[in-house]
Structure formats: C-alpha cells, structure tokens
Design a protein around this motif. Structure first.
Motif, PDB file in Angstrom:
ATOM      1  N   TRP A 133       6.709 -11.693 -15.152  1.00 11.21           N
ATOM      2  CA  TRP A 133       6.684 -10.385 -14.295  1.00 11.21           C
ATOM      3  C   TRP A 133       7.757 -10.563 -13.250  1.00 11.21           C
ATOM      4  O   TRP A 133       8.621  -9.829 -12.948  1.00 11.21           O
ATOM      5  CB  TRP A 133       5.328 -10.285 -13.446  1.00 11.21           C
ATOM      6  N   TYR A 134       7.895 -11.985 -12.761  1.00 13.30           N
ATOM      7  CA  TYR A 134       8.925 -12.143 -11.680  1.00 13.30           C
ATOM      8  C   TYR A 134      10.255 -11.972 -12.270  1.00 13.30           C
ATOM      9  O   TYR A 134      11.433 -11.287 -11.798  1.00 13.30           O
ATOM     10  CB  TYR A 134       8.768 -13.355 -11.172  1.00 13.30           C
ATOM     11  N   ASP A 135      10.422 -12.534 -13.614  1.00 13.17           N
ATOM     12  CA  ASP A 135      11.647 -12.223 -14.347  1.00 13.17           C
ATOM     13  C   ASP A 135      11.996 -10.997 -14.653  1.00 13.17           C
ATOM     14  O   ASP A 135      13.324 -10.434 -14.630  1.00 13.17           O
ATOM     15  CB  ASP A 135      11.770 -13.106 -15.757  1.00 13.17           C
ATOM     16  N   THR A 136      10.938 -10.066 -14.868  1.00 11.59           N
ATOM     17  CA  THR A 136      11.056  -8.611 -14.989  1.00 11.59           C
ATOM     18  C   THR A 136      11.666  -8.033 -13.693  1.00 11.59           C
ATOM     19  O   THR A 136      12.604  -7.051 -13.925  1.00 11.59           O
ATOM     20  CB  THR A 136       9.876  -7.926 -15.419  1.00 11.59           C
ATOM     21  N   LEU A 137      11.323  -8.356 -12.617  1.00 10.75           N
ATOM     22  CA  LEU A 137      11.789  -7.669 -11.495  1.00 10.75           C
ATOM     23  C   LEU A 137      13.169  -7.877 -11.244  1.00 10.75           C
ATOM     24  O   LEU A 137      14.078  -7.369 -10.780  1.00 10.75           O
ATOM     25  CB  LEU A 137      11.001  -8.136 -10.073  1.00 10.75           C
ATOM     26  N   ARG A 138      13.595  -9.180 -11.486  1.00 10.15           N
ATOM     27  CA  ARG A 138      14.854  -9.744 -11.319  1.00 10.15           C
ATOM     28  C   ARG A 138      15.792  -8.893 -12.144  1.00 10.15           C
ATOM     29  O   ARG A 138      17.086  -8.731 -11.925  1.00 10.15           O
ATOM     30  CB  ARG A 138      15.093 -11.416 -11.410  1.00 10.15           C
ATOM     31  N   ASP A 139      15.416  -8.561 -13.226  1.00 13.33           N
ATOM     32  CA  ASP A 139      16.280  -7.907 -14.403  1.00 13.33           C
ATOM     33  C   ASP A 139      16.326  -6.469 -14.205  1.00 13.33           C
ATOM     34  O   ASP A 139      17.431  -5.789 -14.332  1.00 13.33           O
ATOM     35  CB  ASP A 139      15.521  -7.839 -15.855  1.00 13.33           C
ATOM     36  N   ILE A 140      15.398  -5.854 -13.440  1.00 18.07           N
ATOM     37  CA  ILE A 140      15.223  -4.287 -13.615  1.00 18.07           C
ATOM     38  C   ILE A 140      15.544  -3.920 -11.919  1.00 18.07           C
ATOM     39  O   ILE A 140      16.088  -2.760 -11.871  1.00 18.07           O
ATOM     40  CB  ILE A 140      13.815  -3.592 -13.822  1.00 18.07           C
ATOM     41  N   ILE A 141      15.080  -4.559 -10.895  1.00 17.69           N
ATOM     42  CA  ILE A 141      15.317  -3.959  -9.508  1.00 17.69           C
ATOM     43  C   ILE A 141      16.745  -3.625  -9.334  1.00 17.69           C
ATOM     44  O   ILE A 141      17.206  -2.996  -8.507  1.00 17.69           O
ATOM     45  CB  ILE A 141      14.578  -4.987  -8.501  1.00 17.69           C
ATOM     46  N   PRO A 142      17.597  -4.865  -9.687  1.00 15.10           N
ATOM     47  CA  PRO A 142      19.037  -4.497  -9.060  1.00 15.10           C
ATOM     48  C   PRO A 142      19.853  -3.341  -9.517  1.00 15.10           C
ATOM     49  O   PRO A 142      20.444  -2.837  -8.503  1.00 15.10           O
ATOM     50  CB  PRO A 142      19.913  -5.795 -10.136  1.00 15.10           C
ATOM     51  N   SER A 143      19.284  -2.657 -10.589  1.00 14.51           N
ATOM     52  CA  SER A 143      19.994  -1.305 -10.974  1.00 14.51           C
ATOM     53  C   SER A 143      19.573  -0.403  -9.781  1.00 14.51           C
ATOM     54  O   SER A 143      20.279   0.598  -9.463  1.00 14.51           O
ATOM     55  CB  SER A 143      19.485  -0.585 -12.189  1.00 14.51           C
ATOM     56  N   LEU A 144      18.505  -0.525  -9.099  1.00 12.31           N
ATOM     57  CA  LEU A 144      17.853   0.299  -8.201  1.00 12.31           C
ATOM     58  C   LEU A 144      18.505   0.057  -7.054  1.00 12.31           C
ATOM     59  O   LEU A 144      18.650   1.008  -5.897  1.00 12.31           O
ATOM     60  CB  LEU A 144      16.453  -0.097  -7.882  1.00 12.31           C
ATOM     61  N   LYS A 145      18.973  -1.179  -6.596  1.00  9.40           N
ATOM     62  CA  LYS A 145      19.570  -1.543  -5.352  1.00  9.40           C
ATOM     63  C   LYS A 145      21.164  -1.454  -5.316  1.00  9.40           C
ATOM     64  O   LYS A 145      21.931  -1.659  -4.323  1.00  9.40           O
ATOM     65  CB  LYS A 145      19.338  -3.096  -4.995  1.00  9.40           C
ATOM     66  N   GLY A 146      21.654  -0.923  -6.651  1.00  9.29           N
ATOM     67  CA  GLY A 146      23.017  -0.775  -6.787  1.00  9.29           C
ATOM     68  C   GLY A 146      23.832  -1.779  -7.117  1.00  9.29           C
ATOM     69  O   GLY A 146      25.330  -2.197  -6.964  1.00  9.29           O
ATOM     70  N   PHE A 147      23.096  -2.832  -7.355  1.00  9.82           N
ATOM     71  CA  PHE A 147      23.901  -4.118  -7.926  1.00  9.82           C
ATOM     72  C   PHE A 147      24.114  -4.101  -9.270  1.00  9.82           C
ATOM     73  O   PHE A 147      23.852  -3.295  -9.933  1.00  9.82           O
ATOM     74  CB  PHE A 147      22.913  -5.469  -7.570  1.00  9.82           C
ATOM     75  N   LEU A 148      25.140  -5.164  -9.726  1.00  6.35           N
ATOM     76  CA  LEU A 148      25.405  -5.289 -11.198  1.00  6.35           C
ATOM     77  C   LEU A 148      24.195  -5.908 -11.809  1.00  6.35           C
ATOM     78  O   LEU A 148      23.265  -6.328 -11.137  1.00  6.35           O
ATOM     79  CB  LEU A 148      26.722  -6.374 -11.143  1.00  6.35           C
ATOM     80  N   PRO A 149      24.349  -5.857 -13.238  1.00  3.15           N
ATOM     81  CA  PRO A 149      23.018  -6.253 -14.102  1.00  3.15           C
ATOM     82  C   PRO A 149      22.926  -7.911 -13.836  1.00  3.15           C
ATOM     83  O   PRO A 149      23.901  -8.803 -13.569  1.00  3.15           O
ATOM     84  CB  PRO A 149      23.343  -6.188 -15.285  1.00  3.15           C
ATOM     85  N   THR A 150      21.728  -8.337 -13.734  1.00  2.00           N
ATOM     86  CA  THR A 150      21.542  -9.907 -13.452  1.00  2.00           C
ATOM     87  C   THR A 150      22.068 -10.626 -14.722  1.00  2.00           C
ATOM     88  O   THR A 150      21.692 -10.402 -16.188  1.00  2.00           O
ATOM     89  CB  THR A 150      19.956 -10.277 -13.482  1.00  2.00           C
ATOM     90  N   LEU A 151      22.661 -11.627 -14.543  1.00  2.46           N
ATOM     91  CA  LEU A 151      23.338 -12.459 -15.477  1.00  2.46           C
ATOM     92  C   LEU A 151      22.623 -13.537 -15.968  1.00  2.46           C
ATOM     93  O   LEU A 151      22.031 -14.153 -15.026  1.00  2.46           O
ATOM     94  CB  LEU A 151      24.875 -12.988 -15.377  1.00  2.46           C
ATOM     95  N   ARG A 152      22.038 -14.023 -17.102  1.00  2.00           N
ATOM     96  CA  ARG A 152      21.143 -14.892 -17.365  1.00  2.00           C
ATOM     97  C   ARG A 152      21.939 -16.009 -18.114  1.00  2.00           C
ATOM     98  O   ARG A 152      22.623 -15.668 -19.315  1.00  2.00           O
ATOM     99  CB  ARG A 152      20.220 -14.669 -17.908  1.00  2.00           C
ATOM    100  N   LEU A 153      21.764 -17.257 -17.729  1.00  4.44           N
ATOM    101  CA  LEU A 153      22.568 -18.361 -18.595  1.00  4.44           C
ATOM    102  C   LEU A 153      21.209 -19.193 -18.978  1.00  4.44           C
ATOM    103  O   LEU A 153      20.112 -19.609 -18.625  1.00  4.44           O
ATOM    104  CB  LEU A 153      23.158 -19.323 -17.672  1.00  4.44           C
ATOM    105  N   TYR A 154      21.557 -19.632 -20.439  1.00  2.00           N
ATOM    106  CA  TYR A 154      20.378 -20.262 -21.090  1.00  2.00           C
ATOM    107  C   TYR A 154      20.954 -21.713 -20.969  1.00  2.00           C
ATOM    108  O   TYR A 154      22.064 -22.367 -21.254  1.00  2.00           O
ATOM    109  CB  TYR A 154      20.733 -20.154 -22.830  1.00  2.00           C
ATOM    110  N   ALA A 155      19.824 -22.762 -20.425  1.00  5.56           N
ATOM    111  CA  ALA A 155      20.131 -23.777 -19.990  1.00  5.56           C
ATOM    112  C   ALA A 155      20.622 -24.835 -21.394  1.00  5.56           C
ATOM    113  O   ALA A 155      21.597 -25.781 -20.960  1.00  5.56           O
ATOM    114  CB  ALA A 155      18.788 -24.589 -19.351  1.00  5.56           C
TER     115      ALA A 155
END
Length: 486
Positions: free
Chosen positions: A254-276
């Motif tokens: 759920w928290y990962d979902t929020l970090r992926d979806i909320i940025p578009s609402l706030k006018g931010f660029l998409p969340t970049l994810r790095l695979y460790a």
C-alpha cells in the motif's frame, strides 16, 4: 552454431557496451579472453551480446559453444584471442554486474564483496550521485501525505487507490484499518527537488504477491518511472514474504502504491525505482563522469522520469565534450517532390552515389543521407556505398525504401535507416514510426529495445529518428533515457 550475420562491427559495438556496462559475474571467461586495446573481454558473452545488437535477442548459451567455436569465430573477424584466466578483469575500471548479491567484483586492484543486497554504502553512493547530477537530493524525505483513501475522494486518483485497497483487503482478509497504521506516508528513500521526483531503492522484500496484486490494479494511463511488467516479474521471481507483523506485505504494498500514484496528483514527475540487485551501486564513483552516466543508463533502463529530468542531467554532465564531424548529403533526384514528401515512382530512389573525391580530403566521423535515398534492394548502389564507407573509413547512415506489407495486407513502402560500415556490413537500424504508408508500430514484434536502438558513432552514443518521428516526443525521450546524446 554462431550465425554468420554477426559482423565485426557488431562485435566492436558489443565491446563498447561491455566497457560501459560491465560483465555479469556468471559470464566471466575462464580460459581465454578477447584482447582489444589492452582490455580483456569474455569471448562467448561478447558474441551473445553482439547477436542482441544485430537482432534484439541475446544468443543463448545452449545455442553455440564457447572455447574453440567462439575463439575461431572471433579470430576469423580479425580479433586476438589469448589464453588467460583473469576472468575479463584486467582493466581496473571494468565493473562486474552482480547476478546475485553474494558476488565478487574488481573495480580496483582490491576485491570488494557484497555480503547481501542491503549494503549501506550502496544507498550512500546513490545519494551522492543524485546530488552530483541534480544539485540537491534529500534522503529519508517525509511528505505529509495521508495514507487514507478518504483523503483522496475528490481527486483523480481516488478510483485507482480504491481498486488497490479493495484487492489488498480481499487477499488475506486483513481490513484496511489493520494494515494502514500510520496517518501519513513514511519517508521516501530519496527526494530530488529539481526537477521534482522520488527515488525508491527496492530490495527483495518489496517483491511480494501483494505488490504484484497492487501493480495489476494500476490504471494504464498512470505514468511510472519504472517498468510495471518488470516489477511484476520480479515479484514472481522473489515471492518474498514478511509476516512480522502478519499484515506487513499488505502494508508495504500500500505504501509503495501511494509513492507511485500520488506524485501525479501533486504535479511531480513519476517515481523512479531502482532494483537493489541491478548493480553494485557502491562501486560507482560520484566524481566520475563515466560512472554518473553508467548510473543513469542502469537507473533509467526502463523509463526516464521525464524530459525535464533528462535535460537537467544533460546540463550536469556537460563537462565531458565530444566532437562528431558529420557530412550531410544533399543529392539531386530524378523526380520532383511535392511539399517535401520524398519522391516516388520510377527513378526516384536512383541518385548518384558520392565518391571519395566528393569530400575533398575532409575527415568525417559519419555521413548522413536523407530519408528514402535508395531502395533497400538496390545492390548496385549499396555496393557503391560500401566502397565509400571503406574509402572514408567512416560509417554511412542511409535512408532507404523497403517494400513490404502493411496491416491491411497491401504492398507498402517502409522508410528505414541503414547503417553501412567500413568493414563491409550493412544493417537495418530503424523503421519510421509516423506518417508513412507502413510504420514501425505495425510490426507484430515491436518493442522499444529493438525498434528504438542506440548505437555508437565515434565514442558518442546516438539514436535515430526519421522525419516526423522527431515530433513524437516519447521516441527521443526514450533514446535519451538510454544514454543517447545525439
């Protein structure tokens, strides 16, 4: 058996890729090395990568032999093969990409080991590199974003969040109030204020059945800074479980979902994810321009946050300068044009081919010909172009017309780009994507890695578009995300 269409040019391009990206630890050579300009490369892996450059697909290990077969093939192309047990690591800056977290690599004369994927130095190095590139990067940044669905009831993301929440609740029966304990979202791993995007560093515990479930509920239109299909595959691969507390997987998804979806609402660029596990990040030098580019190539391998992020990147990395000397060919054609549309019909693709004398002793790095310059089956002119490439000792990029069929089954002209090299190779690099009788998007095997390739000219990585394709913004953005500078 090694296909004969793998040319010397493909091998040289594979060597450039290995110099930039390194060698997976499981693909190191054991008994022999390909020696080139003082560096050593694993023969079998180099051939497999060259096959991908030529066709878009790695040549599998079970499709050809190492040792004698690989060595003889490379020697037939003029490469030096030596007996060597260095594991392709005789160059001090050659990075070895990890195939698992317990790997060894030799970026310097001293071996550096990873005990697990949670190496604290990796996150420190990612932070330092992001600071060098973007000017400011904040670790563990906390946004005051509500974790409750009701907080977004009047927003454009409400229905997407509702679908994810309902799916998570239904999977094991934990109610939303059970697994959403915090009122506001916990801190993100990194925050880059300018141009404005979150960076998350995902270790294996993030790849669970619940994360896969949540990803499946994302709307297709939601912009992402990573590949949803790849992250889904990683969930299937790891199938991680964390039952302490029992609802931990639901909570993390759920928290990962929020970090992926909320940025578009706030006018931010998409969340970049790095695979460790994509790279031994701690080996990168933040002060090295090459290592910053390597970081960007790996980080943005699935998608760049946006053109704004890449524009910022280009500015920060402008300390490295390269020069490409290009000759542009403006031929006379034997047919008239209409409003700039390439000529068609008899004699249209039959212009004169320049000779070495046309260049008046100038040194060039490549020659660029227009769209629709020749027919792809005009062997007479292709032979003349091959001679020109050899005489100039420089590659030619040539627009050509290729007869084929469109989706309607009708014969159509495909506009393509040919690369003709001094070594005698002629390769189809690119197919036009817009405003033509038949376009690349009609190809049933279309996918970006093969239909939007980058390639080397001199020591500069470039990408190609034809005519109106340059106005399809996603195409050049994708090429830039793969490191294309031209």
């Amino acid at each position: 058996m090694i296909p004969s269409f793998i040319t010397k040019s493909c091998i040289l391009e594979a060597i450039q890729h290995i110099r930039r990206d390194g060698v997976p630890s499981r693909r190191k050579s054991r008994d022999y090395c390909l020696a080139k300009d003082g560096d050593h490369f694993p023969p079998k892996y180099t051939i497999a990568l060259a096959h991908k450059i030529a066709t878009g697909r790695f040549l599998r290990s079970d499709e050809f032999e190492g040792g004698s077969e690989s060595n003889k093939f490379l020697e037939s192309l003029g490469f030096d093969i030596i007996e060597c047990t260095c594991g392709s690591q005789n160059k001090t800056k050659l990075s070895i990409l990890p195939s698992d977290p317990k790997m060894e690599t030799e970026p310097t004369s001293k071996l550096i080991r990873h005990s697990d994927e949670r190496c604290p130095e990796c996150k420190i190095r990612v932070h330092e590199i992001l600071e060098r590139i973007y000017g400011e990067c904040v670790r563990e940044h906390k946004f005051q974003w509500s974790t409750r669905i009701s907080s977004y009831s009047e927003t454009s993301i409400f229905h997407a969040l509702q679908k994810v929440a309902t799916a998570l609740e239904g999977y094991r029966g934990f109610g939303f109030e059970n697994f959403v304990r915090a009122k506001t979202l916990p801190p993100c791993d990194f925050w880059v204020p300018d141009p404005g995007f979150i960076v998350e560093f995902d270790e294996s515990q993030h790849f669970t059945k619940l994360r896969k479930l949540s990803l499946s509920k994302y709307p297709d239109a939601n912009p992402l800074g990573f590949s949803r299909s790849r992250w889904t595959a990683l969930c299937e691969q790891h199938n991680a479980k964390d039952n302490n507390p029992p609802y931990r997987d639901e909570q993390r998804a759920w928290y990962d979902t929020l970090r992926d979806i909320i940025p578009s609402l706030k006018g931010f660029l998409p969340t970049l994810r790095l695979y460790a596990r994509d790279f031994a990040w701690c080996l990168l030098d933040p002060d090295s321009n090459d290592d910053r580019r390597r970081f960007l190539n790996i980080a943005f391998q699935d998608s760049a946050p946006s053109s704004q992020a890449m524009e910022k990147t280009d500015t920060q990395l402008a300390t490295e300068h390269s020069t490409l000397r290009v000759a542009l060919v403006f031929p006379k054609v034997n047919a008239t044009t209409l409003n700039g549309v390439p000529p068609s019909g008899a004699g249209a693709q039959e212009p004169d081919i320049p000779t070495l004398a046309s260049f008046a002793g100038e040194t060039v790095d490549f020659v660029l010909f227009p769209e629709s310059y020749i027919s792809s089956v005009d062997n007479t002119r292709i032979k003349l172009l091959l001679k020109l490439a050899s005489d100039l000792d420089a590659p030619l990029l040539v627009g050509a017309v290729e007869k084929n069929f469109n989706l309607a089954g009708d014969s159509a002209d495909w506009q393509i780009l040919l690369r003709i090299d001094p070594d005698g190779s002629c390769r189809h690099l690119y197919t036009k994507h817009s405003t033509a009788e038949a376009v690349a998007f009609e190809k049933p095997d279309w996918e970006p890695n093969t239909m939007l390739p980058t390639f080397e000219l001199g020591n500069v990585k470039v990408g190609a578009t034809i005519c109106h394709d340059q106005y399809l913004g996603l195409l050049p953005r994708f090429l830039a995300s793969r490191g294309a500078r031209v």
